[in-house]
Scaffold this active site. Sequence first.
Site, PDB file in Angstrom:
ATOM      1  N   ASP A   9       0.923  10.262  -5.503  1.00  0.00           N
ATOM      2  CA  ASP A   9       0.210  10.631  -4.270  1.00  0.00           C
ATOM      3  C   ASP A   9       0.305  12.142  -4.041  1.00  0.00           C
ATOM      4  OD1 ASP A   9      -1.338   8.945  -2.772  1.00  0.00           O
ATOM      5  OD2 ASP A   9       0.339   8.014  -1.695  1.00  0.00           O
ATOM      6  N   LYS A  67      -7.112   0.108  -4.944  1.00  0.00           N
ATOM      7  CA  LYS A  67      -6.340   0.901  -5.906  1.00  0.00           C
ATOM      8  C   LYS A  67      -5.905   0.020  -7.075  1.00  0.00           C
ATOM      9  CE  LYS A  67      -4.865   4.154  -2.366  1.00  0.00           C
ATOM     10  NZ  LYS A  67      -3.855   4.550  -1.386  1.00  0.00           N
ATOM     11  N   GLN A 102       2.052   3.064   0.455  1.00  0.00           N
ATOM     12  CA  GLN A 102       0.876   3.128   1.319  1.00  0.00           C
ATOM     13  C   GLN A 102       1.278   3.470   2.755  1.00  0.00           C
ATOM     14  OE1 GLN A 102      -2.401   2.756   0.219  1.00  0.00           O
ATOM     15  NE2 GLN A 102      -2.923   3.434   2.276  1.00  0.00           N
TER      16      GLN A 102
END
Length: 287
Positions: free
Chosen positions: A117, A50, A94
């Site tokens: 997200d 990412k 994460q």
Amino acid sequence: MTAQIIDGKALAQTIAAQCREQARALDRAPGLAVIIVGDNPASAVYVRNKQRACEEAGFYSQKIALPDSISEAELLAKVRALGEDSRIDGILVQLPLPPHISGARVTNAILPHKDVDGFHPQNIGALALGKDEGLAPCTPAGCIRLLESADVAVSGANAVIVGRSNIVGKPLALMMINRGATVTVCNSKTRDLAAVCGGADILVAAVGRAGLITGDMVKPGATVIDVGINRLPDGKKITGDVDFESAAKIAGHITPVPGGVGPMTIAMLLANTLRAAQAARAASAAA
Ligand SMILES: NC(=O)c1ccc[n+]([C@@H]2O[C@H](COP(=O)([O-])OP(=O)(O)OC[C@H]3O[C@@H](n4cnc5c(N)ncnc54)[C@H](OP(=O)(O)O)[C@@H]3O)[C@@H](O)[C@H]2O)c1
């Protein structure tokens, strides 16, 4: 019939290039903060990928690595501080988190307009209401873009999604409903999975079981989207939930693993971060 492969890697590169271009038009680079807790090796790889994508797109990125021993209160304080940081347009924590930390409380602490997200209840609520999808979860958004790229009609299609998780199956079901599909969502208790899958014009596998979906479960000409990531015994190669060889003989379109949904998830993270940055700049211009 041999299916046409939907090339997620190529599409992701195109989207990343568009993001890079649009980011240049902003007064300041979009900023993404990625928090990683502990030393899960798979999480470390995802975070690295990412960050690399952010750098290639000319975004500002910040990695915050925290020890497993961090308390929930300390992590929440970190997330809230990033919410106040004007260099940061998007915040991603994460998953998975250590068991002593509530993933839900951490997600809720991210400001909805920085929730790249797309897991905050406000963003999921927007999907459920179906008017403005706002920041949608990256993997389902990537699936939708893959379908669009192959000109697969979602409206009117019978869509079957195998897997009902909050990060893939459920939000994807909402996005497909919003687009006019008739959606069935399967789970581990679904009776006669093969028969349900066999009725799908669009079949999405998001389970985490290598080769669960075989060619005999696919309707001739159907579009098959394989979200699964399963590590082969050698520990290096990955494979999907779909038995590609048998399914590709029956399907009309199919995504490979690797090179399908995976790169699209990262591309949609860039797209969400850019969108959050554009909205933040528009809001400060209007103030
Ligand atoms: N490509 C990407 O970027 C990306 C992103 C996210 C996830 N993934 C991958 O996608 C897969 C799913 O991820 P996830 O986070 O959604 O997983 P998850 O939270 O473990 O959910 C898996 C789902 O599959 C269902 N399931 C399990 N066995 C089944 C069976 N035999 N028949 C039908 N349904 C079954 C489960 O049902 P129950 O609810 O009844 O247990 C559950 O709803 C994993 O391989 C993951 O690595 C890929």
